[in-house]
Enzyme design. Structure first.
Site, PDB file in Angstrom:
ATOM      1  N   THR A  86       0.703  -0.881   0.080  1.00  0.00           N
ATOM      2  CA  THR A  86       0.300   0.005   0.283  1.00  0.00           C
ATOM      3  C   THR A  86       0.797   1.496  -0.209  1.00  0.00           C
ATOM      4  O   THR A  86       1.084   1.745   0.851  1.00  0.00           O
ATOM      5  CB  THR A  86      -1.006   0.416   1.166  1.00  0.00           C
ATOM      6  OG1 THR A  86      -0.351  -0.494   2.414  1.00  0.00           O
ATOM      7  CG2 THR A  86      -1.992  -0.979   0.886  1.00  0.00           C
ATOM      8  N   PHE A 151       2.547  -5.884  12.513  1.00  0.00           N
ATOM      9  CA  PHE A 151       4.108  -4.811  13.610  1.00  0.00           C
ATOM     10  C   PHE A 151       5.509  -6.049  13.790  1.00  0.00           C
ATOM     11  O   PHE A 151       6.400  -5.043  14.141  1.00  0.00           O
ATOM     12  CB  PHE A 151       3.240  -5.067  14.633  1.00  0.00           C
ATOM     13  CG  PHE A 151       1.779  -4.338  15.377  1.00  0.00           C
ATOM     14  CD1 PHE A 151       2.103  -3.300  15.253  1.00  0.00           C
ATOM     15  CD2 PHE A 151       1.468  -5.279  15.660  1.00  0.00           C
ATOM     16  CE1 PHE A 151       0.483  -3.209  15.456  1.00  0.00           C
ATOM     17  CE2 PHE A 151      -0.209  -4.780  15.864  1.00  0.00           C
ATOM     18  CZ  PHE A 151      -0.004  -3.256  15.202  1.00  0.00           C
ATOM     19  N   PHE A 251      14.023   2.227  20.994  1.00  0.00           N
ATOM     20  CA  PHE A 251      13.467   3.460  19.291  1.00  0.00           C
ATOM     21  C   PHE A 251      14.064   4.814  20.382  1.00  0.00           C
ATOM     22  O   PHE A 251      14.170   5.682  20.157  1.00  0.00           O
ATOM     23  CB  PHE A 251      12.609   3.345  19.421  1.00  0.00           C
ATOM     24  CG  PHE A 251      11.955   2.510  18.596  1.00  0.00           C
ATOM     25  CD1 PHE A 251      12.127   2.169  17.615  1.00  0.00           C
ATOM     26  CD2 PHE A 251      11.808   0.656  18.923  1.00  0.00           C
ATOM     27  CE1 PHE A 251      11.268   1.814  16.387  1.00  0.00           C
ATOM     28  CE2 PHE A 251      11.943   0.287  18.415  1.00  0.00           C
ATOM     29  CZ  PHE A 251      11.327   0.192  16.589  1.00  0.00           C
ATOM     30  N   CYS A 262       7.515   1.354   5.836  1.00  0.00           N
ATOM     31  CA  CYS A 262       6.350   1.393   6.624  1.00  0.00           C
ATOM     32  C   CYS A 262       6.106   2.738   7.478  1.00  0.00           C
ATOM     33  O   CYS A 262       5.474   4.164   7.509  1.00  0.00           O
ATOM     34  CB  CYS A 262       6.127   0.991   8.353  1.00  0.00           C
ATOM     35  SG  CYS A 262       6.463  -1.376   7.416  1.00  0.00           S
ATOM     36  N   LYS A 265       5.879   6.415   4.865  1.00  0.00           N
ATOM     37  CA  LYS A 265       4.743   6.255   4.664  1.00  0.00           C
ATOM     38  C   LYS A 265       3.558   6.391   5.264  1.00  0.00           C
ATOM     39  O   LYS A 265       2.144   6.922   4.978  1.00  0.00           O
ATOM     40  CB  LYS A 265       4.588   5.496   3.391  1.00  0.00           C
ATOM     41  CG  LYS A 265       3.696   4.065   4.098  1.00  0.00           C
ATOM     42  CD  LYS A 265       3.520   3.011   2.571  1.00  0.00           C
ATOM     43  CE  LYS A 265       3.437   1.670   3.602  1.00  0.00           C
ATOM     44  NZ  LYS A 265       2.675   0.776   4.459  1.00  0.00           N
TER      45      LYS A 265
HETATM   46  P1  NAD Z   1       6.240  -5.562  -0.638  1.00  0.00           P
HETATM   47  O1  NAD Z   1       6.281  -4.910  -1.945  1.00  0.00           O
HETATM   48  O2  NAD Z   1       7.499  -5.775  -0.206  1.00  0.00           O
HETATM   49  O3  NAD Z   1       5.034  -7.204  -1.435  1.00  0.00           O
HETATM   50  C1  NAD Z   1       3.912  -6.954  -1.774  1.00  0.00           C
HETATM   51  C2  NAD Z   1       3.513  -7.969  -2.554  1.00  0.00           C
HETATM   52  O4  NAD Z   1       2.064  -7.650  -3.391  1.00  0.00           O
HETATM   53  C3  NAD Z   1       4.425  -7.681  -4.243  1.00  0.00           C
HETATM   54  O5  NAD Z   1       5.297  -9.572  -4.219  1.00  0.00           O
HETATM   55  C4  NAD Z   1       3.652  -8.021  -5.293  1.00  0.00           C
HETATM   56  O6  NAD Z   1       3.798  -8.423  -6.304  1.00  0.00           O
HETATM   57  C5  NAD Z   1       1.826  -8.511  -4.312  1.00  0.00           C
HETATM   58  N1  NAD Z   1       0.950  -8.110  -5.171  1.00  0.00           N
HETATM   59  C6  NAD Z   1       0.588  -6.932  -5.501  1.00  0.00           C
HETATM   60  N2  NAD Z   1      -0.214  -6.686  -5.762  1.00  0.00           N
HETATM   61  C7  NAD Z   1      -1.025  -8.127  -5.687  1.00  0.00           C
HETATM   62  C8  NAD Z   1      -2.471  -8.824  -6.659  1.00  0.00           C
HETATM   63  N3  NAD Z   1      -3.451  -7.748  -6.782  1.00  0.00           N
HETATM   64  N4  NAD Z   1      -2.621 -10.526  -5.629  1.00  0.00           N
HETATM   65  C9  NAD Z   1      -1.419 -10.468  -5.402  1.00  0.00           C
HETATM   66  N5  NAD Z   1      -0.260  -9.669  -5.034  1.00  0.00           N
HETATM   67  C10 NAD Z   1      -0.207  -8.707  -5.658  1.00  0.00           C
HETATM   68  O7  NAD Z   1       5.305  -5.196   0.129  1.00  0.00           O
HETATM   69  P2  NAD Z   1       5.673  -5.071   1.880  1.00  0.00           P
HETATM   70  O8  NAD Z   1       7.256  -5.175   2.204  1.00  0.00           O
HETATM   71  O9  NAD Z   1       5.269  -6.838   1.340  1.00  0.00           O
HETATM   72  O10 NAD Z   1       4.223  -4.722   2.209  1.00  0.00           O
HETATM   73  C11 NAD Z   1       2.742  -4.738   2.671  1.00  0.00           C
HETATM   74  C12 NAD Z   1       1.917  -4.872   2.977  1.00  0.00           C
HETATM   75  O11 NAD Z   1       1.929  -4.416   4.353  1.00  0.00           O
HETATM   76  C13 NAD Z   1       1.887  -2.866   3.020  1.00  0.00           C
HETATM   77  O12 NAD Z   1       0.707  -2.267   3.236  1.00  0.00           O
HETATM   78  C14 NAD Z   1       2.827  -2.446   4.514  1.00  0.00           C
HETATM   79  O13 NAD Z   1       2.529  -0.787   4.424  1.00  0.00           O
HETATM   80  C15 NAD Z   1       2.510  -3.371   5.147  1.00  0.00           C
HETATM   81  N6  NAD Z   1       3.482  -3.948   5.961  1.00  0.00           N
HETATM   82  C16 NAD Z   1       4.980  -3.418   5.925  1.00  0.00           C
HETATM   83  C17 NAD Z   1       5.634  -4.250   6.885  1.00  0.00           C
HETATM   84  C18 NAD Z   1       7.439  -4.281   6.489  1.00  0.00           C
HETATM   85  O14 NAD Z   1       8.037  -4.192   7.550  1.00  0.00           O
HETATM   86  N7  NAD Z   1       7.809  -4.594   5.824  1.00  0.00           N
HETATM   87  C19 NAD Z   1       5.521  -4.128   8.173  1.00  0.00           C
HETATM   88  C20 NAD Z   1       3.865  -4.308   8.401  1.00  0.00           C
HETATM   89  C21 NAD Z   1       3.173  -3.951   7.893  1.00  0.00           C
END
Ligand code: NAD
Length: 436
Positions: A86, A151, A251, A262, A265
Protein backbone atom coordinates in the site's frame (compact mmCIF):
# COMPACT_ATOMS: atom_id res chain seq x y z
CA UNK A 1 -7.04 -25.22 8.54
CA UNK A 2 -6.10 -23.96 5.11
CA UNK A 3 -5.30 -20.30 4.60
CA UNK A 4 -4.30 -18.17 1.62
CA UNK A 5 -2.09 -15.10 1.65
CA UNK A 6 -2.42 -12.66 -1.23
CA UNK A 7 0.83 -10.78 -1.83
CA UNK A 8 4.07 -12.62 -1.20
CA UNK A 9 6.37 -9.72 -0.29
CA UNK A 10 8.12 -9.04 3.01
CA UNK A 11 4.89 -9.40 4.96
CA UNK A 12 2.97 -12.02 3.00
CA UNK A 13 5.93 -14.38 2.70
CA UNK A 14 6.83 -14.19 6.39
CA UNK A 15 3.19 -14.46 7.51
CA UNK A 16 2.50 -17.44 5.28
CA UNK A 17 5.71 -19.22 6.21
CA UNK A 18 5.23 -18.73 9.95
CA UNK A 19 1.66 -20.04 9.84
CA UNK A 20 2.96 -23.05 7.90
CA UNK A 21 5.59 -23.51 10.61
CA UNK A 22 2.71 -23.67 13.11
CA UNK A 23 1.22 -26.53 11.07
CA UNK A 24 -1.33 -24.62 9.00
CA UNK A 25 -1.77 -25.40 5.27
CA UNK A 26 -0.78 -22.20 3.47
CA UNK A 27 -0.98 -21.02 -0.12
CA UNK A 28 0.95 -17.86 -0.86
CA UNK A 29 -0.30 -16.06 -3.95
CA UNK A 30 1.34 -13.30 -5.96
CA UNK A 31 0.87 -11.69 -9.37
CA UNK A 32 4.64 -11.57 -9.83
CA UNK A 33 5.37 -14.70 -11.85
CA UNK A 34 9.19 -14.66 -11.59
CA UNK A 35 8.87 -14.26 -7.81
CA UNK A 36 6.56 -17.27 -7.55
CA UNK A 37 8.80 -19.32 -9.87
CA UNK A 38 11.80 -18.49 -7.69
CA UNK A 39 9.93 -19.46 -4.53
CA UNK A 40 8.78 -22.71 -6.07
CA UNK A 41 12.46 -23.53 -6.53
CA UNK A 42 13.00 -22.92 -2.82
CA UNK A 43 14.77 -19.57 -3.25
CA UNK A 44 13.49 -16.45 -1.58
CA UNK A 45 13.44 -13.06 -3.30
CA UNK A 46 14.30 -10.98 -0.20
CA UNK A 47 16.98 -11.02 2.46
CA UNK A 48 15.49 -11.99 5.81
CA UNK A 49 17.57 -13.98 8.29
CA UNK A 50 16.35 -17.55 8.76
CA UNK A 51 13.50 -17.27 6.28
CA UNK A 52 14.90 -19.34 3.43
CA UNK A 53 15.44 -22.40 5.62
CA UNK A 54 11.96 -22.12 7.05
CA UNK A 55 10.40 -21.75 3.60
CA UNK A 56 12.24 -24.83 2.31
CA UNK A 57 11.37 -26.89 5.38
CA UNK A 58 7.67 -26.13 5.12
CA UNK A 59 7.58 -26.64 1.36
CA UNK A 60 9.17 -30.02 1.89
CA UNK A 61 6.60 -30.85 4.54
CA UNK A 62 3.90 -30.04 1.98
CA UNK A 63 2.34 -27.26 4.05
CA UNK A 64 3.57 -24.23 2.08
CA UNK A 65 2.62 -23.63 -1.55
CA UNK A 66 3.26 -20.78 -3.97
CA UNK A 67 1.09 -19.91 -6.93
CA UNK A 68 -0.10 -17.10 -9.18
CA UNK A 69 -3.49 -18.80 -9.39
CA UNK A 70 -5.71 -16.84 -7.00
CA UNK A 71 -8.71 -19.03 -7.62
CA UNK A 72 -6.94 -22.25 -6.72
CA UNK A 73 -5.46 -20.78 -3.55
CA UNK A 74 -8.56 -18.96 -2.34
CA UNK A 75 -11.02 -21.75 -3.03
CA UNK A 76 -9.30 -24.07 -0.57
CA UNK A 77 -8.91 -21.45 2.15
CA UNK A 78 -11.14 -20.61 5.10
CA UNK A 79 -9.08 -17.52 5.90
CA UNK A 80 -7.63 -15.25 3.22
CA UNK A 81 -5.06 -12.64 4.23
CA UNK A 82 -4.40 -9.61 2.06
CA UNK A 83 -0.74 -8.57 2.37
CA UNK A 84 -0.16 -6.54 -0.79
CA UNK A 85 1.75 -3.27 -0.86
CA UNK A 86 0.00 0.00 0.00
CA UNK A 87 2.60 2.53 -1.13
CA UNK A 88 2.34 6.30 -0.76
CA UNK A 89 0.77 8.41 -3.45
CA UNK A 90 2.30 11.81 -4.17
CA UNK A 91 -0.26 13.47 -1.89
CA UNK A 92 0.78 11.23 1.03
CA UNK A 93 -2.31 8.99 1.01
CA UNK A 94 -2.05 5.23 0.59
CA UNK A 95 -2.37 3.90 -2.94
CA UNK A 96 -5.04 1.21 -2.62
CA UNK A 97 -4.77 -0.04 -6.21
CA UNK A 98 -3.14 -3.36 -5.28
CA UNK A 99 -5.49 -3.88 -2.34
CA UNK A 100 -8.48 -3.34 -4.61
CA UNK A 101 -7.10 -5.75 -7.23
CA UNK A 102 -6.51 -8.32 -4.50
CA UNK A 103 -10.02 -7.84 -3.08
CA UNK A 104 -11.60 -8.23 -6.51
CA UNK A 105 -9.58 -11.35 -7.26
CA UNK A 106 -10.81 -12.83 -3.97
CA UNK A 107 -14.38 -11.83 -4.84
CA UNK A 108 -14.11 -13.70 -8.13
CA UNK A 109 -12.77 -16.82 -6.41
CA UNK A 110 -15.32 -16.99 -3.56
CA UNK A 111 -16.86 -20.46 -3.34
CA UNK A 112 -18.07 -20.60 0.27
CA UNK A 113 -17.84 -18.79 3.61
CA UNK A 114 -14.43 -17.20 4.28
CA UNK A 115 -12.84 -14.68 6.61
CA UNK A 116 -11.04 -12.00 4.61
CA UNK A 117 -8.32 -10.45 6.72
CA UNK A 118 -6.56 -7.19 5.87
CA UNK A 119 -2.94 -7.44 6.98
CA UNK A 120 -1.62 -4.60 4.83
CA UNK A 121 -1.46 -1.20 6.50
CA UNK A 122 -4.56 0.57 5.26
CA UNK A 123 -6.48 3.75 6.12
CA UNK A 124 -9.19 3.68 8.72
CA UNK A 125 -12.41 2.89 6.89
CA UNK A 126 -10.87 0.23 4.66
CA UNK A 127 -12.91 -2.48 6.36
CA UNK A 128 -16.13 -0.88 5.16
CA UNK A 129 -14.61 -0.36 1.71
CA UNK A 130 -13.48 -4.01 1.52
CA UNK A 131 -16.91 -5.25 2.52
CA UNK A 132 -18.42 -3.12 -0.24
CA UNK A 133 -16.14 -4.61 -2.88
CA UNK A 134 -16.71 -8.21 -1.81
CA UNK A 135 -20.47 -7.62 -1.71
CA UNK A 136 -20.32 -6.93 -5.45
CA UNK A 137 -19.40 -10.60 -5.93
CA UNK A 138 -21.17 -12.56 -3.16
CA UNK A 139 -23.83 -11.98 -0.51
CA UNK A 140 -22.66 -10.63 2.85
CA UNK A 141 -23.35 -13.90 4.69
CA UNK A 142 -20.64 -15.57 2.57
CA UNK A 143 -17.81 -13.69 4.26
CA UNK A 144 -16.66 -11.72 7.24
CA UNK A 145 -13.90 -9.19 7.23
CA UNK A 146 -11.22 -8.53 9.80
CA UNK A 147 -8.27 -6.23 10.30
CA UNK A 148 -5.08 -7.82 11.58
CA UNK A 149 -2.26 -5.28 11.22
CA UNK A 150 1.30 -6.50 11.11
CA UNK A 151 3.95 -5.21 13.51
CA UNK A 152 6.97 -7.30 12.54
CA UNK A 153 10.32 -5.67 11.85
CA UNK A 154 12.30 -6.54 8.76
CA UNK A 155 15.53 -8.23 9.80
CA UNK A 156 13.80 -9.80 12.82
CA UNK A 157 10.66 -10.83 11.03
CA UNK A 158 10.56 -14.48 12.03
CA UNK A 159 11.05 -13.86 15.74
CA UNK A 160 8.52 -11.06 15.65
CA UNK A 161 5.97 -13.26 13.88
CA UNK A 162 6.43 -16.36 16.00
CA UNK A 163 6.70 -14.47 19.30
CA UNK A 164 4.97 -11.11 18.81
CA UNK A 165 4.46 -8.65 21.66
CA UNK A 166 0.76 -8.73 20.78
CA UNK A 167 -1.69 -9.60 18.05
CA UNK A 168 -4.43 -7.14 17.14
CA UNK A 169 -7.63 -8.40 15.55
CA UNK A 170 -10.46 -6.12 14.57
CA UNK A 171 -13.74 -7.66 13.54
CA UNK A 172 -17.43 -7.22 14.23
CA UNK A 173 -18.20 -10.90 13.64
CA UNK A 174 -18.26 -13.52 16.39
CA UNK A 175 -17.61 -16.27 13.85
CA UNK A 176 -14.56 -14.53 12.39
CA UNK A 177 -13.25 -13.88 15.90
CA UNK A 178 -13.55 -17.58 16.77
CA UNK A 179 -11.83 -18.68 13.55
CA UNK A 180 -8.96 -16.23 13.99
CA UNK A 181 -8.58 -17.11 17.66
CA UNK A 182 -8.24 -20.73 16.56
CA UNK A 183 -5.70 -19.83 13.86
CA UNK A 184 -3.62 -17.88 16.36
CA UNK A 185 -3.90 -20.65 18.96
CA UNK A 186 -0.14 -21.38 18.92
CA UNK A 187 0.44 -17.83 20.10
CA UNK A 188 -2.21 -18.13 22.81
CA UNK A 189 -0.26 -21.08 24.12
CA UNK A 190 2.77 -18.87 24.66
CA UNK A 191 0.53 -16.29 26.32
CA UNK A 192 0.75 -13.67 23.60
CA UNK A 193 -1.75 -10.92 24.38
CA UNK A 194 -4.43 -10.83 21.69
CA UNK A 195 -6.34 -7.57 21.49
CA UNK A 196 -9.80 -7.98 19.98
CA UNK A 197 -11.52 -4.82 18.90
CA UNK A 198 -13.60 -3.39 16.11
CA UNK A 199 -12.18 -2.95 12.60
CA UNK A 200 -11.66 0.82 12.67
CA UNK A 201 -9.85 0.73 16.03
CA UNK A 202 -7.59 -2.06 14.79
CA UNK A 203 -6.77 -0.09 11.65
CA UNK A 204 -5.87 2.95 13.75
CA UNK A 205 -3.69 0.95 16.18
CA UNK A 206 -1.18 0.26 13.40
CA UNK A 207 -0.79 3.95 12.53
CA UNK A 208 -0.71 4.98 16.18
CA UNK A 209 2.04 2.46 16.95
CA UNK A 210 4.22 3.49 14.02
CA UNK A 211 3.71 7.18 14.68
CA UNK A 212 4.66 6.75 18.33
CA UNK A 213 7.81 4.75 17.55
CA UNK A 214 8.95 7.22 14.92
CA UNK A 215 8.24 10.04 17.37
CA UNK A 216 10.62 8.43 19.88
CA UNK A 217 13.35 8.23 17.24
CA UNK A 218 12.73 11.79 16.18
CA UNK A 219 12.69 13.04 19.75
CA UNK A 220 16.07 11.55 20.57
CA UNK A 221 17.47 12.94 17.31
CA UNK A 222 16.44 16.42 18.43
CA UNK A 223 18.10 15.82 21.80
CA UNK A 224 21.21 14.68 19.89
CA UNK A 225 21.30 17.95 18.02
CA UNK A 226 21.14 19.82 21.33
CA UNK A 227 23.92 17.62 22.74
CA UNK A 228 26.16 18.69 19.88
CA UNK A 229 25.71 22.31 20.92
CA UNK A 230 26.29 21.79 24.63
CA UNK A 231 29.01 19.14 24.69
CA UNK A 232 26.53 16.52 25.90
CA UNK A 233 26.33 12.81 25.12
CA UNK A 234 23.04 11.59 23.69
CA UNK A 235 23.90 7.99 24.61
CA UNK A 236 23.82 8.96 28.26
CA UNK A 237 20.67 11.05 27.79
CA UNK A 238 18.94 8.07 26.13
CA UNK A 239 20.17 5.64 28.76
CA UNK A 240 18.99 7.78 31.64
CA UNK A 241 15.65 8.47 29.98
CA UNK A 242 15.18 4.81 29.12
CA UNK A 243 15.71 3.72 32.70
CA UNK A 244 12.44 5.44 33.52
CA UNK A 245 9.91 2.62 33.24
CA UNK A 246 7.35 5.03 31.83
CA UNK A 247 9.64 5.77 28.86
CA UNK A 248 11.58 2.57 28.22
CA UNK A 249 14.94 2.24 26.44
CA UNK A 250 13.81 1.18 22.97
CA UNK A 251 13.81 3.42 19.90
CA UNK A 252 15.99 5.99 21.62
CA UNK A 253 19.03 5.56 19.40
CA UNK A 254 20.08 8.80 17.76
CA UNK A 255 21.03 8.59 14.11
CA UNK A 256 20.28 9.87 10.68
CA UNK A 257 16.51 9.51 10.87
CA UNK A 258 14.06 6.72 10.22
CA UNK A 259 13.35 5.36 6.74
CA UNK A 260 11.92 2.16 5.37
CA UNK A 261 8.70 1.04 3.84
CA UNK A 262 6.50 1.78 6.85
CA UNK A 263 7.16 4.81 9.07
CA UNK A 264 7.44 7.43 6.31
CA UNK A 265 4.41 6.34 4.35
CA UNK A 266 2.27 5.47 7.35
CA UNK A 267 2.95 8.80 9.04
CA UNK A 268 2.06 10.69 5.86
CA UNK A 269 -1.12 8.69 5.53
CA UNK A 270 -2.02 9.30 9.19
CA UNK A 271 -1.54 13.05 8.82
CA UNK A 272 -3.72 13.04 5.73
CA UNK A 273 -6.39 10.87 7.31
CA UNK A 274 -6.47 12.94 10.49
CA UNK A 275 -6.80 16.15 8.50
CA UNK A 276 -9.71 14.74 6.53
CA UNK A 277 -11.37 13.67 9.76
CA UNK A 278 -10.96 17.16 11.20
CA UNK A 279 -8.69 15.90 13.99
CA UNK A 280 -5.21 16.98 12.82
CA UNK A 281 -2.11 15.34 14.29
CA UNK A 282 0.28 18.27 14.65
CA UNK A 283 2.75 16.08 16.49
CA UNK A 284 3.05 13.59 13.63
CA UNK A 285 3.35 16.45 11.14
CA UNK A 286 6.30 17.74 13.14
CA UNK A 287 7.85 14.26 13.32
CA UNK A 288 7.86 14.05 9.52
CA UNK A 289 9.46 17.47 9.17
CA UNK A 290 12.11 16.86 11.82
CA UNK A 291 12.97 13.48 10.31
CA UNK A 292 13.40 14.96 6.84
CA UNK A 293 15.74 17.55 8.34
CA UNK A 294 17.70 14.87 10.17
CA UNK A 295 18.38 12.94 6.97
CA UNK A 296 19.57 16.13 5.31
CA UNK A 297 21.65 16.84 8.41
CA UNK A 298 23.47 13.58 7.67
CA UNK A 299 24.55 14.96 4.33
CA UNK A 300 25.49 18.29 5.91
CA UNK A 301 27.70 16.56 8.45
CA UNK A 302 29.68 14.89 5.67
CA UNK A 303 29.95 18.21 3.87
CA UNK A 304 31.09 20.05 6.98
CA UNK A 305 33.70 17.37 7.67
CA UNK A 306 35.03 17.96 4.16
CA UNK A 307 35.47 21.67 4.83
CA UNK A 308 32.11 22.88 3.52
CA UNK A 309 31.94 21.34 0.03
CA UNK A 310 31.58 17.90 -1.49
CA UNK A 311 32.43 19.09 -4.98
CA UNK A 312 35.01 16.84 -6.59
CA UNK A 313 35.17 14.71 -3.43
CA UNK A 314 34.79 10.96 -3.21
CA UNK A 315 32.57 9.76 -0.37
CA UNK A 316 33.10 6.19 0.87
CA UNK A 317 29.59 5.31 2.01
CA UNK A 318 28.94 2.31 4.22
CA UNK A 319 25.34 1.12 4.24
CA UNK A 320 22.54 1.66 1.75
CA UNK A 321 19.62 -0.38 3.16
CA UNK A 322 17.35 1.62 5.45
CA UNK A 323 18.49 -0.49 8.40
CA UNK A 324 20.72 -3.51 9.04
CA UNK A 325 19.67 -7.11 8.37
CA UNK A 326 17.50 -6.19 5.41
CA UNK A 327 17.97 -5.50 1.72
CA UNK A 328 15.09 -3.00 1.77
CA UNK A 329 16.03 0.37 0.29
CA UNK A 330 12.58 1.96 0.43
CA UNK A 331 12.80 5.54 1.77
CA UNK A 332 16.34 4.86 3.03
CA UNK A 333 18.21 7.87 4.47
CA UNK A 334 21.14 6.85 2.24
CA UNK A 335 19.10 7.93 -0.79
CA UNK A 336 18.88 11.50 0.53
CA UNK A 337 22.59 11.53 1.29
CA UNK A 338 23.72 10.04 -2.04
CA UNK A 339 21.45 12.32 -4.06
CA UNK A 340 22.66 15.45 -2.29
CA UNK A 341 26.29 14.43 -2.71
CA UNK A 342 25.74 13.94 -6.44
CA UNK A 343 23.74 17.16 -6.74
CA UNK A 344 26.60 19.13 -5.24
CA UNK A 345 29.28 17.58 -7.45
CA UNK A 346 30.64 14.73 -5.34
CA UNK A 347 30.78 11.03 -6.14
CA UNK A 348 30.09 7.98 -4.00
CA UNK A 349 31.75 4.62 -3.51
CA UNK A 350 29.20 2.49 -1.71
CA UNK A 351 28.95 -0.89 -0.04
CA UNK A 352 26.06 -2.65 1.68
CA UNK A 353 26.09 -6.33 2.63
CA UNK A 354 22.57 -6.98 1.25
CA UNK A 355 21.10 -3.76 -0.05
CA UNK A 356 23.13 -3.14 -3.22
CA UNK A 357 20.71 -4.55 -5.79
CA UNK A 358 17.67 -2.62 -4.60
CA UNK A 359 19.73 0.55 -4.14
CA UNK A 360 21.19 0.28 -7.62
CA UNK A 361 17.73 -0.09 -9.14
CA UNK A 362 16.69 3.22 -7.56
CA UNK A 363 19.95 5.21 -7.64
CA UNK A 364 21.32 4.09 -11.00
CA UNK A 365 25.03 4.23 -11.80
CA UNK A 366 25.73 7.90 -12.31
CA UNK A 367 28.17 9.25 -9.75
CA UNK A 368 28.11 6.09 -7.68
CA UNK A 369 30.30 2.99 -7.74
CA UNK A 370 29.01 -0.16 -6.06
CA UNK A 371 31.87 -1.93 -4.31
CA UNK A 372 32.39 -5.55 -3.28
CA UNK A 373 33.36 -4.89 0.33
CA UNK A 374 33.68 -2.01 2.81
CA UNK A 375 37.42 -1.58 2.25
CA UNK A 376 36.95 -1.11 -1.51
CA UNK A 377 34.32 1.53 -0.77
CA UNK A 378 36.81 3.45 1.36
CA UNK A 379 39.86 2.99 -0.85
CA UNK A 380 41.05 6.38 -2.09
CA UNK A 381 37.95 8.17 -0.72
CA UNK A 382 38.15 11.58 0.93
CA UNK A 383 35.93 10.51 3.81
CA UNK A 384 34.14 7.46 5.21
CA UNK A 385 30.47 7.93 6.08
CA UNK A 386 28.57 5.24 8.01
CA UNK A 387 24.88 5.36 7.13
CA UNK A 388 23.58 1.90 8.15
CA UNK A 389 24.76 0.16 11.31
CA UNK A 390 25.52 -3.30 9.91
CA UNK A 391 27.52 -5.32 12.44
CA UNK A 392 30.24 -5.90 9.86
CA UNK A 393 31.05 -2.17 9.96
CA UNK A 394 31.49 -2.16 13.73
CA UNK A 395 34.54 -4.36 13.54
CA UNK A 396 36.34 -2.81 10.60
CA UNK A 397 40.09 -2.71 10.94
CA UNK A 398 40.29 1.04 11.53
CA UNK A 399 44.05 1.13 11.10
CA UNK A 400 43.56 -0.30 7.63
CA UNK A 401 40.76 2.21 7.03
CA UNK A 402 43.18 4.98 8.02
CA UNK A 403 45.62 3.79 5.38
CA UNK A 404 43.00 3.50 2.65
CA UNK A 405 41.35 6.91 3.04
CA UNK A 406 42.87 9.95 1.34
CA UNK A 407 42.21 11.89 4.54
CA UNK A 408 41.44 10.08 7.78
CA UNK A 409 37.91 11.44 8.28
CA UNK A 410 34.96 9.41 9.55
CA UNK A 411 31.40 10.64 9.84
CA UNK A 412 29.51 8.04 11.82
CA UNK A 413 25.79 8.70 11.40
CA UNK A 414 24.83 5.67 13.53
CA UNK A 415 27.20 6.10 16.45
CA UNK A 416 28.79 2.70 15.99
CA UNK A 417 32.25 3.75 17.18
CA UNK A 418 33.59 5.18 20.41
CA UNK A 419 34.62 8.78 19.70
CA UNK A 420 37.70 8.77 21.91
CA UNK A 421 39.01 5.47 20.52
CA UNK A 422 38.59 6.55 16.90
CA UNK A 423 40.12 9.96 17.49
CA UNK A 424 42.94 8.18 19.31
CA UNK A 425 43.78 6.42 16.05
CA UNK A 426 44.30 9.78 14.38
CA UNK A 427 40.94 10.23 12.71
CA UNK A 428 38.93 13.39 12.47
CA UNK A 429 35.65 11.94 13.73
CA UNK A 430 32.08 13.20 13.88
CA UNK A 431 28.97 11.32 14.96
CA UNK A 432 25.44 12.15 16.14
CA UNK A 433 24.85 13.91 19.42
CA UNK A 434 28.06 12.95 21.13
CA UNK A 435 29.63 16.32 21.63
CA UNK A 436 32.27 14.75 23.85
P1 NAD B 1 6.00 -5.80 -0.79
O1 NAD B 1 6.00 -4.77 -1.85
O2 NAD B 1 7.28 -6.42 -0.34
O3 NAD B 1 5.05 -7.00 -1.23
C1 NAD B 1 3.80 -6.84 -1.80
C2 NAD B 1 3.55 -8.02 -2.75
O4 NAD B 1 2.20 -7.96 -3.20
C3 NAD B 1 4.43 -7.99 -4.01
O5 NAD B 1 5.10 -9.20 -4.14
C4 NAD B 1 3.41 -7.79 -5.15
O6 NAD B 1 3.78 -8.43 -6.35
C5 NAD B 1 2.17 -8.41 -4.55
N1 NAD B 1 0.91 -7.99 -5.16
C6 NAD B 1 0.52 -6.76 -5.55
N2 NAD B 1 -0.73 -6.79 -6.03
C7 NAD B 1 -1.15 -8.07 -5.94
C8 NAD B 1 -2.36 -8.73 -6.27
N3 NAD B 1 -3.39 -8.09 -6.76
N4 NAD B 1 -2.43 -10.07 -6.04
C9 NAD B 1 -1.38 -10.75 -5.53
N5 NAD B 1 -0.21 -10.18 -5.20
C10 NAD B 1 -0.11 -8.85 -5.40
O7 NAD B 1 5.23 -5.13 0.44
P2 NAD B 1 5.43 -5.45 2.01
O8 NAD B 1 6.63 -4.77 2.53
O9 NAD B 1 5.29 -6.91 2.21
O10 NAD B 1 4.18 -4.71 2.63
C11 NAD B 1 2.87 -5.21 2.50
C12 NAD B 1 1.96 -4.45 3.43
O11 NAD B 1 2.34 -4.71 4.78
C13 NAD B 1 2.00 -2.93 3.28
O12 NAD B 1 0.73 -2.40 3.51
C14 NAD B 1 2.94 -2.51 4.38
O13 NAD B 1 2.70 -1.19 4.82
C15 NAD B 1 2.60 -3.49 5.47
N6 NAD B 1 3.67 -3.72 6.44
C16 NAD B 1 4.94 -3.88 5.99
C17 NAD B 1 5.97 -4.11 6.93
C18 NAD B 1 7.39 -4.30 6.48
O14 NAD B 1 8.27 -4.30 7.34
N7 NAD B 1 7.66 -4.48 5.21
C19 NAD B 1 5.66 -4.18 8.30
C20 NAD B 1 4.34 -4.04 8.70
C21 NAD B 1 3.35 -3.80 7.76
Amino acid sequence: MHIAVIGTGYIGLVTGTCFAEFGVEVTCIDVDEPKIAMLNEGNIPIYEPGLEDMVRRNMKAGRLHFTTDVKAGVERALVVFIGVGTPSRDDGTHDMTYAEQAARSIGEAMNGYKVIVMKSTVPVGTGVWLKGILSEYVSEDMFDIASNPEFLREGQAIGDSMRPDRVVIGTDSEQARAILRDLYRPLYLIETPIVFTNVATSELIKYASNAFLSMKITFINEMANICEKIGGDVHVVAKAMGLDGRIGPKFLRAGVGYGGSCFPKDNSALVHMAMELGAPTKLVEAVIEVNDNQMYRGFEKAKEALGGSVEGKVIGLLGLAFKPETDDFRAAPSEVIVNNIRKEGGTVQAFDPEGMAQARQKLGDEGITYCDNPYDAIRGADIMVVVTEWNVFRLLDLERVHGLLKDPIIVDLRNIYEPAAVRGLGFKYDCVGRGI
